[in-house]
Motif scaffolding. Structure first.
Motif, PDB file in Angstrom:
ATOM      1  N   LYS A   1      -0.190 -26.763  10.336  1.00  0.00           N
ATOM      2  CA  LYS A   1      -0.813 -25.477  10.047  1.00  0.00           C
ATOM      3  C   LYS A   1      -2.223 -25.439  10.638  1.00  0.00           C
ATOM      4  N   LYS A   2      -2.639 -24.238  10.969  1.00  0.00           N
ATOM      5  CA  LYS A   2      -3.961 -24.058  11.589  1.00  0.00           C
ATOM      6  C   LYS A   2      -5.022 -23.772  10.530  1.00  0.00           C
ATOM      7  N   LYS A   3      -6.252 -23.548  11.035  1.00  0.00           N
ATOM      8  CA  LYS A   3      -7.417 -23.214  10.200  1.00  0.00           C
ATOM      9  C   LYS A   3      -7.729 -24.317   9.190  1.00  0.00           C
ATOM     10  N   GLY A   4      -7.580 -25.543   9.599  1.00  0.00           N
ATOM     11  CA  GLY A   4      -7.990 -26.672   8.768  1.00  0.00           C
ATOM     12  C   GLY A   4      -7.050 -27.013   7.637  1.00  0.00           C
ATOM     13  N   ARG A   5      -5.855 -26.366   7.607  1.00  0.00           N
ATOM     14  CA  ARG A   5      -4.923 -26.640   6.508  1.00  0.00           C
ATOM     15  C   ARG A   5      -4.018 -27.834   6.779  1.00  0.00           C
ATOM     16  N   SER A   6      -4.158 -28.463   7.950  1.00  0.00           N
ATOM     17  CA  SER A   6      -3.368 -29.658   8.270  1.00  0.00           C
ATOM     18  C   SER A   6      -4.257 -30.883   8.369  1.00  0.00           C
ATOM     19  N   SER A   7      -5.232 -30.941   7.520  1.00  0.00           N
ATOM     20  CA  SER A   7      -6.050 -32.153   7.469  1.00  0.00           C
ATOM     21  C   SER A   7      -5.244 -33.289   6.866  1.00  0.00           C
TER      22      SER A   7
END
Length: 598
Positions: A536-542
């Motif tokens: 996922k984008k926007k930092g949701r795949s940290s």
């Protein structure tokens, strides 16, 4: 000078203007003016009509308001249906036409299979209800025999019954004196219309017994052990001294089957097109009459096979033996499916009812026993002074037993204890064959002096299925039925003790096939794939978010495992308590051995 009259005429002419010819634009203007006037008049008429309609609706509303009751007055309810919904069906009638139990629906993920099962159950339930409703429309009822006060029905003779009934029914009681070639075996066709007789000394005859019309009559010039109709009245099989022969309804020999030798008894399975034969050499053989091929040949290793019958419910063959046992056979196995010790002496005759629930046997120990085929346990036992040599069960559950030259008919022998026969009749010779006629209150008896057709009220099913066995079908209908029956023929591999097993999944075979597939592919295609989180984008795949999602899925799987283990434990605990309860109940019961305890 002009006279006064002439002057006046000239003056009148001068006073009037001369009408000039109209121009084309003037004609157009005049036509437009006329159209406008016409439209105005139409509009005025339509306005008047609308005004009248509005007045009418207002008057109707006012009238309705005037007629509506006040708050103090009671409003009369509208008439409703006193019997709402469909008419109720009695539960016993629904059970009569019940086809199968409801299936256990699969997991929610298999939604297509769930829909298919639901539609199938709905269709089956609708067919069951329709059959139960149409049961009221069946035109015929089963017959019965009632005696006068303090009179036993077994004392009523056949002559008295023939005189009391109508002319058509009375004609069904007759005797054929054939003492030269007797004793006789007999068989009725599936429709109950045609009769086949086979004399011990070689006489074979086909009769349309309802109209007393002889179809064919031959003498095979050797001893005849048994006769049997095949799928239609156009062909029949004769077990002669050496081999098995097939004839047509004109008496012409069609086949001589030398593989089937020394045949003593025959049974025909109509839905499988199989002719089962039992021989003196202890062989049980199956012949597919649709293709003329031997399906199975089984050596029973039990000696001479002269007692044979079939279970109409599941097409299993029952054989009686000299050591008092009855064995059940299928063409798919070389060993007996079931072995039952029924009598202390040899078994003389066996019969099974049309539902496949009860089996009646008679033996050399002069006993008549009724068994439950579902549990293979005896239900009732009767002692006959002379023993029963031949047995036959009717469509309505009447049992006929032949002892010497006397034929006795018993009623409700499977459901309740019987102390005396329902009917009895003495013949001129020793009985050699018994058979109830389908859809008729008639019992055919073959004996040493020929053939006798007895009247037995309440023996036959009063209503027949015209699509399966129609006694009044034409030649064209018979041909159409034969083609349809051949297309719907059941394969011999499907014959089993429990026909409901066909709807179940063979789990062992499926697991073996799955194991073979895993070995060929090198991996398990049905194994659950490892969970891989979606990017996922926007930092949701940290890294932290991915680990949280992995733990959430793992917790869900763990919950499923825990839930299943808890259910298994609860089930085991329930079974343990049930065993303890039964054990406690048995321990509280008193035994005859308790008196030896100190």
């Amino acid at each position: 000078m002009a006279s006064p009259g002439e002057a006046s005429v000239d003056e009148t002419h001068v006073g009037k203007k001369k009408k000039l010819p109209a121009r084309y634009w003037q004609e157009l203007q005049e036509e437009e003016r006329k159209d406008e006037n016409k439209v105005k008049s139409d509009g005025e008429q339509s306005k008047e009509a609308l005004q009248q309609e509005e007045d009418k609706t207002q008057k109707a509303k006012k009238r309705k308001q005037d007629q509506s009751p006040s708050d103090g007055e009671k409003v009369k309810p509208e008439k409703s249906d006193p019997f709402p919904g469909p008419a109720p069906i009695p539960e016993d009638r629904l059970q009569k036409f019940k086809r199968k139990d409801k299936l256990k629906k699969p997991h929610r993920k298999q939604h297509k299979l769930r829909d298919i099962i639901a539609r199938s159950e709905d269709a089956s339930e609708m067919a069951q209800k329709q059959a139960a409703r149409f049961d009221l429309l069946l035109p015929e009822e089963a017959g019965f025999l009632e005696g006068d006060e303090d009179e036993d029905t077994c004392m009523i003779s056949q002559e008295d019954i023939a005189e009391a009934v109508d002319i058509t029914s009375g004609a069904k009681y007759f005797n054929l004196k054939l003492s030269q070639f007797g004793p006789y075996r007999l068989d009725y066709s599936k429709t109950g219309r045609h009769l086949l007789l086979g004399g011990r000394r070689g006489h074979v005859a086909c009769i349309d017994w309802a109209s007393k019309q002889l179809m064919c009559e031959i003498n095979v010039m050797e001893s005849v052990n048994d006769v049997k109709w095949l799928h239609t009245e156009a062909m029949y099989a004769v077990a002669q001294k050496k081999w098995l022969y097939i004839y047509d309804s004109n008496g012409i020999e069609l086949h001589c089957i030398r593989k089937f030798n020394d045949v003593l008894r025959m049974q025909f399975l109509p839905y499988h097109f199989l002719l089962a034969t039992a021989s003196a050499t202890s062989f049980l053989q199956y012949l597919d009459v649709s293709v003329g091929k031997e399906v199975a040949a089984i050596c029973t290793k039990t000696g001479r096979l002269d007692v044979m019958c079939q279970n109409p419910h599941n097409a299993i063959i029952h054989l009686g033996h000299a050591n008092g046992t009855v064995t059940l056979w299928s063409p798919n196995q070389k060993e007996a499916l079931v072995k039952m010790l029924c009598h202390q002496g040899g078994v003389r005759s066996v019969a099974v009812d049309k539902t496949g629930t009860y089996m009646v046997t008679s033996g050399m120990d002069k006993k008549l026993k009724v068994y439950d085929v579902r549990t293979f346990k005896p239900l009732k036992s009767y002692f006959l002074s002379a023993g029963a040599a031949c047995l036959s069960l009717s469509q309505r559950g009447l049992l006929s037993a032949a002892t010497g030259d006397v034929v006795q008919v018993y009623k409700d022998v499977c459901s309740m204890p019987v102390t005396k026969p329902y009917m009895a009749h003495r013949l001129r010779g020793t009985v050699w064959g018994l058979h109830f006629c389908p859809f008729e209150d008639v019992l055919g008896v073959g004996h040493g002096d020929g053939f006798t057709s007895m009247l037995v009220p309440g023996a036959g099913e009063p209503n027949f299925d015209g699509l399966d066995a129609n006694p009044y079908r034409s030649a064209k209908q018979r041909q159409e039925w034969e083609v349809k029956a051949l297309m719907e023929k059941i394969q011999p591999e499907l014959i089993s003790l429990d026909p409901t097993e066909l709807a179940q999944v063979d789990q062992a075979t499926w697991e073996q096939r799955h194991q073979d597939r895993v070995e060929v592919l090198g991996f398990d295609p049905l194994a659950k794939e490892k969970f891989v989180p979606k990017y996922k984008k926007k930092g949701r795949s940290s890294a932290g978010a991915i680990e949280r999602r992995k733990k959430q899925v793992a917790h869900e799987e763990q919950r499923d495992v825990i839930r299943k283990s808890v259910e298994d434990k609860m089930k085991m605990e329930k079974e343990r308590k049930e065993r303890e309860r039964k054990k406690a109940a048995l321990s509280t019961q008193k035994s005859a051995l308790d008196r030896f305890k100190k």
